[in-house]
Design a protein around this motif. Structure first.
Motif, PDB file in Angstrom:
ATOM      1  N   GLY A   1     -23.639 -20.373 -30.381  1.00 22.79           N
ATOM      2  CA  GLY A   1     -24.227 -20.404 -29.045  1.00 22.79           C
ATOM      3  C   GLY A   1     -24.625 -21.810 -28.629  1.00 22.79           C
ATOM      4  O   GLY A   1     -24.401 -22.795 -29.348  1.00 22.79           O
ATOM      5  N   ARG A   2     -25.241 -21.912 -27.468  1.00 21.01           N
ATOM      6  CA  ARG A   2     -25.669 -23.221 -26.953  1.00 21.01           C
ATOM      7  C   ARG A   2     -26.683 -23.849 -27.905  1.00 21.01           C
ATOM      8  O   ARG A   2     -27.534 -23.167 -28.466  1.00 21.01           O
ATOM      9  CB  ARG A   2     -26.274 -23.071 -25.568  1.00 21.01           C
ATOM     10  CG  ARG A   2     -25.263 -22.625 -24.510  1.00 21.01           C
ATOM     11  CD  ARG A   2     -25.914 -22.543 -23.153  1.00 21.01           C
ATOM     12  NE  ARG A   2     -26.480 -23.830 -22.740  1.00 21.01           N
ATOM     13  CZ  ARG A   2     -27.097 -24.030 -21.570  1.00 21.01           C
ATOM     14  NH1 ARG A   2     -27.216 -23.010 -20.713  1.00 21.01           N
ATOM     15  NH2 ARG A   2     -27.588 -25.206 -21.255  1.00 21.01           N
ATOM     16  N   ASP A   3     -26.546 -25.162 -28.052  1.00 25.15           N
ATOM     17  CA  ASP A   3     -27.413 -25.884 -28.982  1.00 25.15           C
ATOM     18  C   ASP A   3     -28.062 -27.069 -28.272  1.00 25.15           C
ATOM     19  O   ASP A   3     -28.131 -28.166 -28.822  1.00 25.15           O
ATOM     20  CB  ASP A   3     -26.608 -26.353 -30.197  1.00 25.15           C
ATOM     21  CG  ASP A   3     -27.508 -26.674 -31.389  1.00 25.15           C
ATOM     22  OD1 ASP A   3     -28.595 -26.077 -31.462  1.00 25.15           O
ATOM     23  OD2 ASP A   3     -27.132 -27.509 -32.218  1.00 25.15           O
ATOM     24  N   ASP A   4     -28.506 -26.833 -27.026  1.00 23.64           N
ATOM     25  CA  ASP A   4     -29.145 -27.909 -26.263  1.00 23.64           C
ATOM     26  C   ASP A   4     -30.395 -28.416 -26.981  1.00 23.64           C
ATOM     27  O   ASP A   4     -30.705 -29.607 -26.935  1.00 23.64           O
ATOM     28  CB  ASP A   4     -29.515 -27.413 -24.862  1.00 23.64           C
ATOM     29  CG  ASP A   4     -28.283 -27.030 -24.052  1.00 23.64           C
ATOM     30  OD1 ASP A   4     -27.184 -27.494 -24.415  1.00 23.64           O
ATOM     31  OD2 ASP A   4     -28.430 -26.252 -23.096  1.00 23.64           O
ATOM     32  N   TYR A   5     -31.106 -27.487 -27.595  1.00 24.31           N
ATOM     33  CA  TYR A   5     -32.328 -27.844 -28.325  1.00 24.31           C
ATOM     34  C   TYR A   5     -32.172 -27.325 -29.757  1.00 24.31           C
ATOM     35  O   TYR A   5     -32.396 -26.142 -30.023  1.00 24.31           O
ATOM     36  CB  TYR A   5     -33.556 -27.237 -27.653  1.00 24.31           C
ATOM     37  CG  TYR A   5     -33.691 -27.626 -26.206  1.00 24.31           C
ATOM     38  CD1 TYR A   5     -34.154 -28.885 -25.852  1.00 24.31           C
ATOM     39  CD2 TYR A   5     -33.324 -26.737 -25.188  1.00 24.31           C
ATOM     40  CE1 TYR A   5     -34.269 -29.255 -24.519  1.00 24.31           C
ATOM     41  CE2 TYR A   5     -33.441 -27.106 -23.867  1.00 24.31           C
ATOM     42  CZ  TYR A   5     -33.902 -28.366 -23.538  1.00 24.31           C
ATOM     43  OH  TYR A   5     -34.002 -28.735 -22.226  1.00 24.31           O
TER      44      TYR A   5
END
Length: 484
Positions: free
Chosen positions: A67-71
């Motif tokens: 999944g998204r790993d922006d943070y």
């Protein structure tokens, strides 16, 4: 956090082996009063490097998947730890400091101001941290820290004390979420009430709260938490002692724990049997009851003028005069192999004349000795009798739990009452206790100063701890074996 810190500090000054916490050589190993009110970057860095959190971060990363790993999870975890160790009242305050402090951002791998997490990111992360399988891994971080300290501090856990305290909390929004928390085995917040009574049984103070109970087992000398449990407010202190003791024993070398001090809430027959089987000597105040017979004759071959009271204290009566005179018998030792407590005639032991000397002692030069079998009543006849100086000295160690509770609440905000939901609450409590042990590690490995202008020296324990931290921990407690 060690790998995260080292990977994100390419532009940071070279590491220094010294931690800028000034501790005098005469201070205790865990000098809690020497902690900085506003920790420096070097102290924060030493703290982050002391946390063996690789299994926890791996678990969180696997759950995130592709999944998204922006943070990154390491950034969210580091932000949570910073908010506690820097004593921020809220996570928002910590996020604001991260936005204006680039050096602090680098410590947890945040490259720019735009990469600082948002408040809702932290709220979601705290909820995920309280889910399976991450919550057992969080407890595993706590266990690994205790295990490390137990290996280098030879008397850590020798004398322990336990107690519970109320923590404010709020239920999660939505019945479905609360049901999911209950299926996970997490207690829901409830109303709590605790009454304080005097020696006569009269209520002198009442404390009420809504939330949970935190049960702790603490080292008396060093004031370091060895195990913990979070329950609803209805759970009795005596019900949690077994779980606390088992967790602490897993974290410490074999046969390390010798005594356990507790208040009257633990004065239960099952508790005394448990401690007797675990070969841990109880130091527990007894509860008094209204009995038809406040004193009982010891019986057997013991003379009829030797009796014991509710606390298990032995007395003998001088019956020569017109009115019987009671004297407390002299305790002279615990015979572990026999399972008996040994007492002696107080007159012969203390060197004064008793009118009943001939009747009790006869021709015995040493005087009358009485052996009381503990199996008669383990609650009344513990290995350390209550009417002894040793019992009183060890019982005073209970104040160490109160000091630990005060630090958890005042310094690190474990009782701020702003955490919603049982998952978030358990994650928050676990993180605060990790901070507690992480700072204990920092204190134990800090060099000590000798005199105002003296040189700095490293104690053998500090050197052993530093050597142990150079390599990953050999073993972290299996989360599957940890209490839920």
């Amino acid at each position: 956090m060690y790998c995260v810190v080292m990977a994100s500090l390419a532009s940071f000054p070279p590491p220094t082996p010294e931690i800028p916490v000034r501790i005098a050589a005469a201070k205790p190993l865990f000098a809690w009063d020497a902690l900085e009110d506003s920790p420096s970057l070097q102290t924060v860095r030493a703290f982050l490097e002391a946390i063996p959190d690789a299994p926890l971060l791996d678990s969180l990363q696997r759950a995130r998947g592709k999944g998204r790993d922006d943070y990154p999870v390491a950034v969210l975890w580091g932000t949570l730890l910073l908010a506690i160790v820097l004593r921020h009242h809220t996570l928002d305050a910590c996020l604001q400091e991260l936005q204006r402090n680039p050096a602090l951002r680098l410590l947890i791998g945040v490259e720019s101001e735009q990469k600082v997490p948002r408040p809702y990111n932290m709220s979601r992360f705290l909820a995920v941290l309280g889910e399976e399988p991450h919550l057992p891994h969080l407890r595993g971080v706590f266990d690994a820290l205790v295990q490390r300290l137990g290996r280098v501090v030879p008397d850590l856990g020798k004398d322990t004390a336990g107690d519970s305290t109320g923590l404010s909390g709020r239920a999660a929004d939505g019945a479905a979420l609360r049901e999911a928390e209950e299926r996970q085995g997490l207690p829901q917040p409830t109303g709590g009430r605790k009454e304080y009574k005097d020696d006569d049984g009269a209520v002198t103070k009442v404390v009420e709260w809504f939330g949970y109970k935190l049960h702790l087992l603490v080292d008396v000398k060093h004031e370091v938490v060895l195990s913990y449990r979070v329950t609803d407010t209805k759970a009795g202190d005596n019900e949690m002692i077994g779980d606390l003791l088992r967790q602490a024993k897993r974290n410490l070398p074999e046969d390390r724990i010798e005594t356990l001090a507790y208040d009257k809430a633990a004065d239960d027959g099952a508790v005394h049997e448990l401690l007797h089987d675990e070969e841990v000597r109880p130091v527990i105040r007894n509860r008094t009851f209204r009995l038809e017979e406040p004193e009982k004759v010891v019986g057997g071959r013991t003379p009829l003028n030797v009796v014991y009271d509710q606390a298990g204290t032995l007395y003998c009566y001088d019956r020569v005069g017109p009115e019987p005179v009671r004297h407390r018998m002299a305790y002279i030792g615990h015979e572990a192999e026999r399972g008996t407590l040994k007492y002696r005639c107080p007159a012969r032991h203390e060197g004064w004349e008793c009118p009943s000397d001939a009747a009790c002692n006869g021709e015995r030069q040493y005087g009358l000795t009485v052996r009381v079998k503990q199996e008669i009543d383990l609650r009344r006849f513990p290995s350390i009798p209550r009417a002894t100086k040793l019992f009183e000295r060890l019982y005073k160690g209970r104040t160490s739990v109160e000091r630990v509770n005060a630090r958890l609440k005042v310094f690190w905000g474990i009782d701020d009452g702003q955490v919603y939901g049982s998952r978030r609450f358990h994650a928050h409590v676990g993180a605060v206790l990790v901070v507690h042990l992480g700072l204990a590690t920092v204190l134990a490995q800090t060099t000590r100063s000798e005199g105002t202008y003296g040189t700095m020296r490293l104690s053998p324990i500090a050197q052993a701890l530093r050597d142990l931290m150079k390599d990953p921990p050999e073993s972290i407690a299996d989360p599957a074996t940890a209490p839920e």
